[in-house]
Design a protein around this motif. Structure first.
Motif, short mmCIF file in Angstrom:
data_model
loop_
_atom_site.label_atom_id
_atom_site.label_comp_id
_atom_site.label_asym_id
_atom_site.label_seq_id
_atom_site.Cartn_x
_atom_site.Cartn_y
_atom_site.Cartn_z
N SER A 1 0.84 -1.20 0.00
CA SER A 1 0.00 0.00 0.00
C SER A 1 0.88 1.25 0.00
CB SER A 1 -0.94 0.00 1.20
OG SER A 1 -0.21 0.09 2.40
N LEU A 2 1.94 1.21 0.75
CA LEU A 2 2.85 2.35 0.81
C LEU A 2 3.71 2.43 -0.45
CD1 LEU A 2 3.23 4.49 2.90
CD2 LEU A 2 5.19 3.26 3.76
N PHE A 3 4.23 1.26 -0.86
CA PHE A 3 5.10 1.22 -2.03
C PHE A 3 4.37 1.78 -3.26
CE2 PHE A 3 6.46 -1.10 -5.85
CZ PHE A 3 7.80 -0.77 -5.87
N ILE A 4 3.11 1.37 -3.43
CA ILE A 4 2.38 1.79 -4.62
C ILE A 4 2.13 3.29 -4.58
CG2 ILE A 4 0.20 1.54 -5.89
CD1 ILE A 4 0.20 -1.39 -5.08
N TYR A 5 1.88 3.82 -3.37
CA TYR A 5 1.68 5.27 -3.29
C TYR A 5 2.95 6.00 -3.73
CZ TYR A 5 -0.55 9.59 -2.03
OH TYR A 5 -1.14 10.83 -2.11
N VAL A 6 4.10 5.49 -3.30
CA VAL A 6 5.36 6.12 -3.69
C VAL A 6 5.57 6.02 -5.20
CG1 VAL A 6 7.86 6.06 -3.41
CG2 VAL A 6 6.39 5.79 -1.42
N VAL A 7 5.30 4.83 -5.75
CA VAL A 7 5.43 4.66 -7.21
C VAL A 7 4.53 5.66 -7.93
CG1 VAL A 7 4.90 3.13 -9.14
CG2 VAL A 7 6.09 2.25 -7.15
N LYS B 1 3.73 11.08 -21.12
CA LYS B 1 2.34 10.67 -20.95
C LYS B 1 2.25 9.31 -20.27
CE LYS B 1 0.95 11.84 -25.25
NZ LYS B 1 0.14 11.57 -26.43
N LEU B 2 3.19 8.42 -20.63
CA LEU B 2 3.14 7.07 -20.11
C LEU B 2 3.24 7.07 -18.58
CD1 LEU B 2 3.00 4.13 -21.02
CD2 LEU B 2 5.48 4.07 -20.94
N ALA B 3 4.08 7.97 -18.05
CA ALA B 3 4.25 8.04 -16.59
C ALA B 3 2.94 8.43 -15.92
CB ALA B 3 5.35 9.04 -16.24
N ASP B 4 2.21 9.37 -16.53
CA ASP B 4 0.91 9.74 -15.99
C ASP B 4 -0.03 8.54 -15.97
OD1 ASP B 4 1.48 12.37 -15.51
OD2 ASP B 4 0.91 13.03 -17.52
N MET B 5 0.03 7.77 -17.05
CA MET B 5 -0.87 6.61 -17.12
C MET B 5 -0.53 5.59 -16.04
SD MET B 5 -1.32 5.95 -21.16
CE MET B 5 -0.82 7.21 -22.31
N VAL B 6 0.76 5.40 -15.79
CA VAL B 6 1.16 4.47 -14.73
C VAL B 6 0.62 4.95 -13.39
CG1 VAL B 6 3.13 3.57 -13.42
CG2 VAL B 6 3.22 3.63 -15.91
N ALA B 7 0.71 6.27 -13.14
CA ALA B 7 0.21 6.81 -11.88
C ALA B 7 -1.29 6.57 -11.74
CB ALA B 7 0.52 8.30 -11.80
N VAL B 8 -2.02 6.89 -12.80
CA VAL B 8 -3.47 6.72 -12.74
C VAL B 8 -3.84 5.26 -12.53
CG1 VAL B 8 -5.58 6.92 -14.09
CG2 VAL B 8 -3.89 8.74 -14.16
N ALA B 9 -3.13 4.36 -13.24
CA ALA B 9 -3.46 2.95 -13.15
C ALA B 9 -3.07 2.35 -11.80
CB ALA B 9 -2.76 2.19 -14.28
N SER B 10 -2.13 2.99 -11.11
CA SER B 10 -1.68 2.44 -9.82
C SER B 10 -2.71 2.64 -8.71
CB SER B 10 -0.38 3.11 -9.38
OG SER B 10 0.68 2.71 -10.19
N ALA B 11 -3.44 3.76 -8.80
CA ALA B 11 -4.29 4.14 -7.67
C ALA B 11 -5.28 3.05 -7.23
CB ALA B 11 -5.02 5.44 -7.98
N PRO B 12 -6.06 2.46 -8.13
CA PRO B 12 -7.01 1.46 -7.65
C PRO B 12 -6.32 0.23 -7.05
CG PRO B 12 -7.14 1.68 -10.05
CD PRO B 12 -6.24 2.74 -9.57
#
Lengths: 223, 245, 62
Positions: free
Chosen positions: B67-73, B87-98
């Motif tokens: 839970s913590l690791f993913i928030y940092v990522v 753009k790809l980095a933004d997509m990774v961030a968005v996809a990580s949240a759920p």
């Protein structure tokens, strides 16, 4: 740069003083919410004293939260925010001026009225300085962090609940240390540690929050 | 180097490469989970204090770590997206949240299920559970902001900035919660803190942690691929690719 | 160790097995949801392709 800061500060203060009733609203809200607790829980001095720090601090927090809208919303709607962003002065400094004006208009009145609420909640007199100083150090941080939240949601319609959702978790450390300072002071112990922590957070927020707010405004308010 | 980064971070290139990468994460995840569960449920001895109930640890602790690791990522990739406009980095961030939010939820519920036999009640304002709860709120705030802003680019950047603000705040929040908790202790004595851990308990814990880690990498690839397809839906390469399916 | 003893988890069965069940649900959910999302996205793009093709044909016919 300093003159820009000064002029913007004066402008905001003048604009706000033009509608003093709006200015009083957060303050009335603060007093009102605090006075609900004796009615809801218990009016005995012992019970009141035990929950006083938390109640006063949570109410102050909500009061600041509700007043945050004023920070950028109006400027966004009437276009003066665009003007600010076009100005050659660093946006950070302008943001700082606006936040400072906001604090003078909402945070400072809360600090000044706090002794009265201390009386309502039967906080002993010797704990009042801790209450005042913790609010004095804590409320500017609430305005600074709040500014980030408002700038992120400024373009969102009906962003009120969203704003509290993103800002309240960030307020937690202030709440913990602020309320604890009062709590400890009531027991007659030293509160310098808690106040120093609040001061440190204030310094951190002063240096980082205007930057984050400026970046956020460039993202969301650009048209 | 820079050229290479830009090439890899082009959505199309990522889409092609990631398809080959997924099995390399998915298969080890499954193997590690099977071995980890076997070790955790059959090999590891019961705890002398907590009996069998401590076995919840093998899902609780990895979930909390993730839970913590993913928030940092999320925050780091949002920062990359914000600074270098990738753009790809933004997509990774968005996809990580759920994914992160679901692990946070898992850590919370398993923590409270573990707490019941230990504390006698499902919820205690223990420092770790409280921090985890606040982390869940941070995830919710991020997702709410992301979905509230209509313009995709603006939503990415605004919520990305929020993730960065959050990640700066997490240590402050965590330590103030720990400090607050030590003040109010006495009501509960937490038995989680232990000086050392038996090697037979440590091995399954690490196996499960690694499995969760690889699981996240596999899922983030799948989710990011979805984002790529959706956001590039009007591009020719996506159209051609879909027609071939 | 026999199986019923194993499932009893020393009296902590409810807590241990519901934790593992939830972990299972979260993990399966994290696999299934993105795959469903993928199907939806692909279906949507396919529709768009068909729609565009029809528009294209019409413009040629005219």
């Amino acid at each position: 740069m300093l003159t820009a800061f000064y002029h913007l500060l004066l402008r905001d203060l003048r604009l706000a003083l033009r509608s003093p009733h709006e200015l009083a609203n957060p303050l009335i809200f603060f007093v009102l919410v605090v006075s609900l607790f004796p009615l809801a829980v218990s009016p005995t001095p012992d019970a009141l004293r035990q929950m006083a720090p938390g109640v006063i601090w949570v109410s102050a927090l909500l009061s600041v939260l509700l007043s945050l809208d004023r920070l950028f919303k109006q400027d966004y709607e009437d276009g003066s925010l665009d003007q600010l962003m076009l100005s050659p002065n660093p946006l950070m400094i302008l943001v700082l001026a606006k936040v400072f004006a906001h604090w003078l208009l909402t945070g400072l009145p809360l600090v000044l009225i706090a002794p009265l609420l201390g009386l309502f909640m039967s906080v002993p007199n010797h704990a009042l300085p801790a209450l005042i100083f913790s609010l004095l150090l804590g409320t500017p941080v609430l305005s600074l962090i709040g500014a980030i939240g408002v700038s992120l949601t400024v373009a969102v319609n009906r962003g009120g609940v969203l704003l509290s959702l993103i800002v309240l978790p960030l307020y937690i450390p202030i709440l913990i240390f602020g309320a604890n300072a009062v709590d400890v002071a009531m027991d007659g112990m030293r509160v310098s540690g808690q106040l120093l922590f609040l001061g440190a957070v204030l310094a951190l927020a002063l240096s980082l929050a205007p930057l984050a707010t400026a970046v956020a405004l460039r993202i969301t308010a650009a048209r | 180097m820079w050229h290479w980064i830009q090439r890899f971070s082009s959505p199309k290139h990522f889409y092609v490469i990631s398809a080959k990468l997924i099995p390399w994460f998915a298969v080890p995840t499954a193997l590690l989970m099977i071995v980890g569960l076997y070790q955790g449920l059959f090999v590891a001895p019961p705890d002398y204090q907590q009996g069998e109930s401590y076995r919840i640890m093998f899902v609780h602790v990895p979930a909390a770590w993730m839970s913590l690791f993913i928030y940092v990522v999320m925050a780091v990739s949002a920062g990359i997206g914000l600074i270098w406009q990738i753009k790809l980095a933004d997509m990774v961030a968005v996809a990580s949240a759920p994914i992160g939010a679901s692990f946070t939820f898992l850590a919370l519920v398993t923590g409270s299920l573990w707490g019941k036999p230990m504390w006698g009640t499902y919820w205690v304002w223990d420092a770790r559970l409280t921090s985890e709860l606040i982390l869940l709120f941070l995830y919710f705030g991020y997702m709410a902001l992301q979905s509230a802003i209509e313009d995709q680019r603006t939503a990415d950047k605004a919520s990305g900035l929020l993730a960065i603000v959050g990640v700066v705040n997490i240590p402050i929040i965590h330590y103030s919660v720990v400090w607050w908790n030590t003040l109010h202790q006495g009501a509960t004595v937490t038995k989680f803190a232990k000086p050392s851990i038996d090697i037979h308990m440590l091995i399954p814990l690490l196996l499960m942690a690694l499995a969760f880690q690889l699981f996240y990498f596999a899922v983030i690839l799948v989710r990011t691929r979805n984002e790529v397809l959706y956001r590039e839906r009007n591009r020719r390469w996506v159209r051609e690719l879909i027609e071939q399916l | 160790m026999n199986w019923s003893e194993f499932f009893a988890m020393g009296g902590y069965a409810v807590y241990v097995w519901s934790s593992y069940a939830l972990a299972f649900v979260v993990i399966v959910g994290n696999v299934v949801l993105p795959l469903m999302q993928r199907k939806k996205v692909i279906a949507r793009i396919k529709r768009a392709i068909r729609r565009d093709a029809i528009l294209h044909d019409n413009s040629i016919a005219r």
